[in-house]
Write a protein that holds these residues in place. Sequence first.
Motif, PDB file in Angstrom:
ATOM      1  N   TRP A   1       0.854  -1.184   0.000  1.00 16.81           N
ATOM      2  CA  TRP A   1       0.000   0.000   0.000  1.00 16.81           C
ATOM      3  C   TRP A   1       0.892   1.236   0.000  1.00 16.81           C
ATOM      4  CZ3 TRP A   1      -5.051   0.275  -0.968  1.00 16.81           C
ATOM      5  CH2 TRP A   1      -5.853  -0.858  -0.759  1.00 16.81           C
TER       6      TRP A   1
ATOM      7  N   ARG B   1       0.395   5.757  -0.476  1.00 13.13           N
ATOM      8  CA  ARG B   1      -0.601   6.824  -0.527  1.00 13.13           C
ATOM      9  C   ARG B   1       0.033   8.084  -1.090  1.00 13.13           C
ATOM     10  NH1 ARG B   1      -1.661   9.131   5.640  1.00 13.13           N
ATOM     11  NH2 ARG B   1       0.218  10.427   5.706  1.00 13.13           N
TER      12      ARG B   1
ATOM     13  N   ASP C   1      -5.611  11.927   6.875  1.00 13.25           N
ATOM     14  CA  ASP C   1      -5.606  10.663   6.134  1.00 13.25           C
ATOM     15  C   ASP C   1      -6.190  10.824   4.734  1.00 13.25           C
ATOM     16  OD1 ASP C   1      -6.479   8.853   9.140  1.00 13.25           O
ATOM     17  OD2 ASP C   1      -4.497   9.211   8.259  1.00 13.25           O
TER      18      ASP C   1
ATOM     19  N   ALA D   1      -6.311  11.267   1.125  1.00 15.05           N
ATOM     20  CA  ALA D   1      -5.248  11.008   0.153  1.00 15.05           C
ATOM     21  C   ALA D   1      -5.763  10.017  -0.877  1.00 15.05           C
ATOM     22  CB  ALA D   1      -4.017  10.411   0.844  1.00 15.05           C
TER      23      ALA D   1
ATOM     24  N   TYR E   1      -5.019   6.389  -2.183  1.00 13.63           N
ATOM     25  CA  TYR E   1      -4.352   5.190  -1.693  1.00 13.63           C
ATOM     26  C   TYR E   1      -4.194   4.198  -2.843  1.00 13.63           C
ATOM     27  CZ  TYR E   1      -4.852   6.901   3.038  1.00 13.63           C
ATOM     28  OH  TYR E   1      -4.744   7.667   4.174  1.00 13.63           O
TER      29      TYR E   1
ATOM     30  N   GLY F   1      -6.142   3.207  -7.685  1.00 14.51           N
ATOM     31  CA  GLY F   1      -6.224   4.042  -6.493  1.00 14.51           C
ATOM     32  C   GLY F   1      -7.637   4.216  -5.961  1.00 14.51           C
TER      33      GLY F   1
END
Lengths: 115, 113
Positions: B34, B36, B86, B88, B90, B107
């Motif tokens: 993962w 971001r 958080d 964003a 990803y 994404g």
Amino acid sequence: AQSVTQLDSQVPVFEEAPVELRCNYSSSVSVYLFWYVQYPNQGLQLLLKYLSGSTLVESINGFEAEFNKSQTSFHLRKPSVHISDTAEYFCAVSAGSSNTGKLIFGQGTTLQVKP
Amino acid sequence: EPEVTQTPSHQVTQMGQEVILRCVPISNHLYFYWYRQILGQKVEFLVSFYNNEISEKSEIFDDQFSVERPDGSNFTLKIRSTKLEDSAMYFCASSGGVWWTQYFGPGTRLLVL
């Protein structure tokens, strides 16, 4: 620790002109180097990579990059760009000894090819 | 051509809520990741996962984050109590026998309000 700097946030260029997207890295260990391309609304795609051996690496669509250890650079070049090359380009580095796959990315360069 | 898929493409949530971002890696791949990208910033590594355990995680990947491969096909990222920061895009990625050829999904854009 590794880091990557892409010196240009945007590069406008006319179709069929040459282009160079610059990438410099810093690392205290040997590295693997990558260029990824991201087209609008898509994921990152691996364009080319340097792992070892010849310092000049090529992609299937005419891009090439040269690993220069003394200048800690991995610039991406294409002698003649097309409209379809318009995209975001990311340079990335990974520690050569890594077995976890962690990639460190640069900020990205937007290549805008104009007709 | 096989590809990595991610769902949802967009997610809006309230601060403090739990979110689960889902990824379907390429079949028979062994390494999962993962990353971001906060708007206007670099793509940042979060975590790598191999052989059903985390092989490396970044400083960002604190106790609020967890990953799981619940059924041998999906790979999920859970954020237990989301924060504004958080927000964003990803990205999930997977690779096969060699880790350096990573295939990225399109994404999930997460917006925390």
